[in-house]
Design a protein around this motif. Structure first.
Motif, PDB file in Angstrom:
ATOM      1  N   ASN A 116       0.539  -1.076  -0.128  1.00  0.00           N
ATOM      2  CA  ASN A 116       0.107   0.276   0.033  1.00  0.00           C
ATOM      3  C   ASN A 116       0.681   1.107  -0.583  1.00  0.00           C
ATOM      4  N   MET A 117       2.094   1.671   0.531  1.00  0.00           N
ATOM      5  CA  MET A 117       2.366   2.539   0.745  1.00  0.00           C
ATOM      6  C   MET A 117       4.055   2.201   0.277  1.00  0.00           C
ATOM      7  N   VAL A 136       8.999  -2.776   4.004  1.00  0.00           N
ATOM      8  CA  VAL A 136       7.458  -3.658   4.662  1.00  0.00           C
ATOM      9  C   VAL A 136       7.551  -3.350   6.233  1.00  0.00           C
TER      10      VAL A 136
END
Ligand SMILES: NC(=O)C1=CN([C@@H]2O[C@H](COP(=O)(O)OP(=O)(O)OC[C@H]3O[C@@H](n4cnc5c(N)ncnc54)[C@H](O)[C@@H]3O)[C@@H](O)[C@H]2O)C=CC1
Ligand SMILES: O=C(O)[C@@H]1CCC=N1
Length: 266
Positions: free
Chosen positions: A10-11, A69
């Motif tokens: 997502n990021m 992560v």
């Protein structure tokens, strides 16, 4: 710059897409590794960047390495990062609750480390990112990393200790804003609008209000007052929200994120 992403979910994925879209890096200079190799191949084919089979391969290819992560993966990935780390490389961590000191613990105290707290609107070039560095990162190196985050929205250099506050005000806050948009849209649905149209009305109003704050420089309190016509509709909404504890509720949400960030950093 040869830019690597260890984890592009997502990021990390939002930063990757946003930076590529800015045109400030060539696709051939971007490298990604991930846990799920099928997903990795798909992402790299879609974006035209280089997949790496493992962290070791990525470390060999890159000089700026984004650690994308989850915080709980650091003990697993960092020994592999440390094995290939050399002083020409900068590590950029976006993980909540993982301090620069704890990363140095894996890689050595001479390692060049930047810690950022971005948010997912990076994907549409509207991220807000805080950027902090350790003393090993010189100004030129810092600017090259800072530029990545400036190209995907707004970025500010802050002392690392402010990161808990940053998480509360921008890292986590898109989630609370989505809650507000959804609640507003649902209220409109109850009054006859369809959900799709209601979501556009609610979201565009948030976007416009945010732009007013940023582009006029006028205090949000004054902007609120400007919407409230005497004897009109808005003042009734504002009074009701105040009576029901709107500000206190937002502050409590903010504080819960901040408290968790502090706890994770211990
Ligand atoms: N999601 C958000 O809004 C924000 C997240 N962050 C931080 O970003 C980091 C990532 O969060 P998300 O993107 O939300 O998580 P995510 O679960 O969407 O992405 C994590 C990625 O790491 C990859 N991965 C896992 N183990 C790996 C390994 N051993 N080697 C290589 N890749 C591996 C996964 O395949 C996945 O693509 C977290 O540390 C979080 O604190 C920071 C600010 C905002
Ligand atoms: O929820 C989290 O832990 C991450 C950090 C900020 C936003 N998402």
């Amino acid at each position: 710059m040869k830019l690597g992403f260890i984890g592009a979910g997502n990021m990390g994925g939002a930063i990757l897409r946003g930076y590529l879209a800015s045109g400030r890096i060539q696709h051939k200079d971007v490298f990604v590794c991930g846990r799920d190799l099928d997903k990795l191949e798909k992402l790299c084919t879609e974006l035209g960047v280089n997949p790496c089979q493992n962290i070791s391969e990525l470390m060999d290819a890159c000089n700026v390495i984004m650690l994308g992560v989850k915080p709980n993966m650091f003990p697993e990935i960092m020994p592999q990062v440390a094995e290939k780390y050399s002083s020409d490389k900068i590590l950029v961590s976006m993980a909540a609750g993982v301090t620069i000191e704890s990363i140095s613990g894996f890689v050595g105290k001479e390692a060049k480390i930047v810690r950022v707290m971005p948010n997912t609107p990076a994907m549409v070039n509207e991220a807000m990112t805080s950027v902090s560095r350790n003393k090993n990162v010189d100004d030129e190196q810092f600017v090259s990393v800072f530029d990545i985050f400036q190209s995907i929205g707004k970025a500010e250099e802050v002392e690392e200790q402010l990161i808990h506050c940053v998480i509360g005000v921008s890292g986590s806050s898109p989630a609370y804003t989505y809650m507000y948009i959804d609640a507003l849209a649902e209220a409109a649905v109850k009054n006859g609008m369809n959900k799709e149209q209601a979501t556009i009305f609610a979201a565009q109003s948030v976007l416009g209000a945010a732009k007013m704050v940023l582009e006029t420089g006028v205090d949000p309190v004054q902007l609120r007052i400007n919407v409230c016509s005497p004897g009109g509709t808005t003042i009734e909404a504002v009074k009701t929200l105040q009576e029901k504890g709107f500000s206190e509720l937002v502050e409590a949400g903010f504080q819960a994120a901040v408290d968790k960030s502090r706890l994770m950093s211990k």
